[in-house]
Design a protein around this motif. Sequence first.
Motif, PDB file in Angstrom:
ATOM      1  N   UNK A 177       0.857  -1.185   0.000  1.00  0.00           N
ATOM      2  CA  UNK A 177       0.000   0.000   0.000  1.00  0.00           C
ATOM      3  C   UNK A 177       0.896   1.239   0.000  1.00  0.00           C
ATOM      4  N   UNK A 178       0.892   1.959  -1.114  1.00  0.00           N
ATOM      5  CA  UNK A 178       1.753   3.125  -1.287  1.00  0.00           C
ATOM      6  C   UNK A 178       0.978   4.390  -0.924  1.00  0.00           C
ATOM      7  N   UNK A 179       1.111   4.823   0.322  1.00  0.00           N
ATOM      8  CA  UNK A 179       0.404   6.002   0.827  1.00  0.00           C
ATOM      9  C   UNK A 179      -1.058   5.988   0.375  1.00  0.00           C
ATOM     10  N   UNK A 180      -1.816   4.991   0.806  1.00  0.00           N
ATOM     11  CA  UNK A 180      -3.159   4.779   0.262  1.00  0.00           C
ATOM     12  C   UNK A 180      -4.174   5.851   0.626  1.00  0.00           C
ATOM     13  N   UNK A 181      -3.848   6.772   1.535  1.00  0.00           N
ATOM     14  CA  UNK A 181      -4.826   7.802   1.914  1.00  0.00           C
ATOM     15  C   UNK A 181      -4.382   9.213   1.534  1.00  0.00           C
ATOM     16  N   UNK A 182      -3.312   9.336   0.757  1.00  0.00           N
ATOM     17  CA  UNK A 182      -2.785  10.661   0.424  1.00  0.00           C
ATOM     18  C   UNK A 182      -3.822  11.539  -0.259  1.00  0.00           C
ATOM     19  N   UNK A 183      -4.602  10.970  -1.177  1.00  0.00           N
ATOM     20  CA  UNK A 183      -5.543  11.769  -1.965  1.00  0.00           C
ATOM     21  C   UNK A 183      -6.929  11.853  -1.334  1.00  0.00           C
ATOM     22  N   UNK A 184      -7.076  11.399  -0.084  1.00  0.00           N
ATOM     23  CA  UNK A 184      -8.387  11.349   0.549  1.00  0.00           C
ATOM     24  C   UNK A 184      -8.557  12.457   1.574  1.00  0.00           C
ATOM     25  N   UNK A 185      -9.814  12.798   1.847  1.00  0.00           N
ATOM     26  CA  UNK A 185     -10.116  13.765   2.890  1.00  0.00           C
ATOM     27  C   UNK A 185      -9.728  13.193   4.248  1.00  0.00           C
ATOM     28  N   UNK A 186      -9.367  14.087   5.153  1.00  0.00           N
ATOM     29  CA  UNK A 186      -8.940  13.661   6.489  1.00  0.00           C
ATOM     30  C   UNK A 186     -10.028  12.855   7.181  1.00  0.00           C
ATOM     31  N   UNK A 187     -11.278  13.206   6.940  1.00  0.00           N
ATOM     32  CA  UNK A 187     -12.380  12.555   7.643  1.00  0.00           C
ATOM     33  C   UNK A 187     -12.531  11.081   7.287  1.00  0.00           C
ATOM     34  N   UNK A 188     -12.054  10.689   6.104  1.00  0.00           N
ATOM     35  CA  UNK A 188     -12.213   9.283   5.709  1.00  0.00           C
ATOM     36  C   UNK A 188     -10.885   8.537   5.673  1.00  0.00           C
ATOM     37  N   UNK A 189      -9.773   9.220   5.929  1.00  0.00           N
ATOM     38  CA  UNK A 189      -8.488   8.533   5.940  1.00  0.00           C
ATOM     39  C   UNK A 189      -8.460   7.431   6.980  1.00  0.00           C
ATOM     40  N   UNK A 190      -8.907   7.756   8.195  1.00  0.00           N
ATOM     41  CA  UNK A 190      -8.873   6.764   9.279  1.00  0.00           C
ATOM     42  C   UNK A 190      -9.755   5.566   8.952  1.00  0.00           C
ATOM     43  N   UNK A 191     -10.920   5.807   8.310  1.00  0.00           N
ATOM     44  CA  UNK A 191     -11.815   4.705   7.966  1.00  0.00           C
ATOM     45  C   UNK A 191     -11.159   3.743   6.974  1.00  0.00           C
ATOM     46  N   UNK A 192     -10.520   4.297   5.945  1.00  0.00           N
ATOM     47  CA  UNK A 192      -9.894   3.456   4.926  1.00  0.00           C
ATOM     48  C   UNK A 192      -8.717   2.682   5.509  1.00  0.00           C
ATOM     49  N   UNK A 205      -2.308 -11.607   5.605  1.00  0.00           N
ATOM     50  CA  UNK A 205      -1.379 -11.210   4.554  1.00  0.00           C
ATOM     51  C   UNK A 205      -0.177 -10.487   5.142  1.00  0.00           C
ATOM     52  N   UNK A 206       0.910 -10.490   4.403  1.00  0.00           N
ATOM     53  CA  UNK A 206       1.974  -9.553   4.682  1.00  0.00           C
ATOM     54  C   UNK A 206       1.579  -8.215   4.084  1.00  0.00           C
ATOM     55  N   UNK A 207       1.802  -7.134   4.807  1.00  0.00           N
ATOM     56  CA  UNK A 207       1.418  -5.805   4.325  1.00  0.00           C
ATOM     57  C   UNK A 207       2.601  -4.859   4.457  1.00  0.00           C
ATOM     58  N   UNK A 208       2.999  -4.266   3.333  1.00  0.00           N
ATOM     59  CA  UNK A 208       4.027  -3.226   3.328  1.00  0.00           C
ATOM     60  C   UNK A 208       3.313  -1.901   3.165  1.00  0.00           C
ATOM     61  N   UNK A 209       3.402  -1.054   4.178  1.00  0.00           N
ATOM     62  CA  UNK A 209       2.679   0.218   4.184  1.00  0.00           C
ATOM     63  C   UNK A 209       3.674   1.370   4.066  1.00  0.00           C
ATOM     64  N   UNK A 210       3.652   2.047   2.919  1.00  0.00           N
ATOM     65  CA  UNK A 210       4.500   3.214   2.693  1.00  0.00           C
ATOM     66  C   UNK A 210       3.734   4.441   3.162  1.00  0.00           C
ATOM     67  N   UNK A 211       4.334   5.228   4.034  1.00  0.00           N
ATOM     68  CA  UNK A 211       3.606   6.355   4.602  1.00  0.00           C
ATOM     69  C   UNK A 211       4.566   7.404   5.142  1.00  0.00           C
ATOM     70  N   UNK A 212       4.055   8.620   5.308  1.00  0.00           N
ATOM     71  CA  UNK A 212       4.766   9.679   6.022  1.00  0.00           C
ATOM     72  C   UNK A 212       4.229   9.814   7.451  1.00  0.00           C
ATOM     73  N   UNK A 213       3.215   9.033   7.787  1.00  0.00           N
ATOM     74  CA  UNK A 213       2.482   9.202   9.038  1.00  0.00           C
ATOM     75  C   UNK A 213       3.016   8.271  10.119  1.00  0.00           C
ATOM     76  N   UNK A 214       3.844   8.792  10.992  1.00  0.00           N
ATOM     77  CA  UNK A 214       4.366   7.995  12.100  1.00  0.00           C
ATOM     78  C   UNK A 214       3.274   7.604  13.081  1.00  0.00           C
TER      79      UNK A 214
END
Length: 362
Positions: A177-192, A205-214
């Motif tokens: 998942x390459x920054x899967x919430x970058x293009x989303x509104x803040x209100x739905x980022x947490x839901x996704x 599954x193994x999940x590789x999550x690329x993110x800027x969000x610590x």
Amino acid sequence: MSLLEIRNLRVEFGSRAAPFAAVRGLDLDVQRGELLGIVGESGSGKSVAMLALMGLIDAPGRVSANRIALDGQDLLALSPRERRKVLGRDMAMIFQDPMTSLNPSYTVGFQIIETLAVHEKMPKARLRERAIELLRQVEIPDAELRLDAYPHQLSGGMSQRVMIAMALACRPKLLIADEPTTALDVTIQAQVLELLVNLQRQHEMGLVLITHDLALLARHARRVAVMYAGEVVEVQTLPELFDRAHHPYTEALLAAIPERSRGARRLPTLAGRVPGHHDKLAGCLLAPRCRYADDTCRLTHPELTTLDDASQVRCLKPLARPVTSGDVARNLAARSTGPSAQAAPKAPSAPAASGLPSGASA
């Protein structure tokens, strides 16, 4: 045996005489059912490394590696046709912007069914039923109706849910998942994100999550790989990373966390930039930005070494002292739950910028 093994992955662009290495000698392992986070500033090579793993680097890019194995299967030994069978079935990827990832000329249902038809042998009627099941699994209401919708008729959050459904269509062993919430509104980022993590746990599954969000990693990840200038500079478990970072670059990232800068006029920053094509550095790639660097650092390129606590670091002089408090990790995890999260307690009194490379300001 690791689910994913990467050894000495290198991605180059430009001429062969003077190439630019976007990824340099990447070594990485992902265990079964593990959520591995990858962090680093823009230009660190996070996305390029995963695109190379998926075989999505086109000319003039060049990809080489000593070993890339998924569940023990050597992907480098496969023909292009055999590798295409693995991609999408055993390994799938979710991209940053769902609006540009979905084909606007085809309905959502057609695109999901196409993915299933390539990898799964089942009757046409069953393909449609499976597509509806997938849309329901990612919590899209009125799944039967949405199946005939075009991407422009869906919201950003709904489109990203469709992308997740497509990625999960063939029950992959590894999901990227390459920054899967970058293009989303803040209100739905947490839901996704919550949906994605829950599905990862359900399917083991193994999940590789690329993110800027610590904050996100503090809540969900077990291990974090920190990348800088195309290299992994530190691999550390959580919450230990927040308690005792070993690399100056990781220390600088942690110092920029808002919870550590309460009362400050501005967040600490790291002066300079990621080395580019015309920067010819013989030693450590962080040396021009690091306050700890000396002549040895500028002349000798460090290898990724394993420390006594089983963490890995690419530094000639690893940091040994604690740089933050475990409370920060807990505060970040609480913050990542969404707007309803409680305000974080006051940060530790130790100065956040004590380990910042030269030029950083608080």
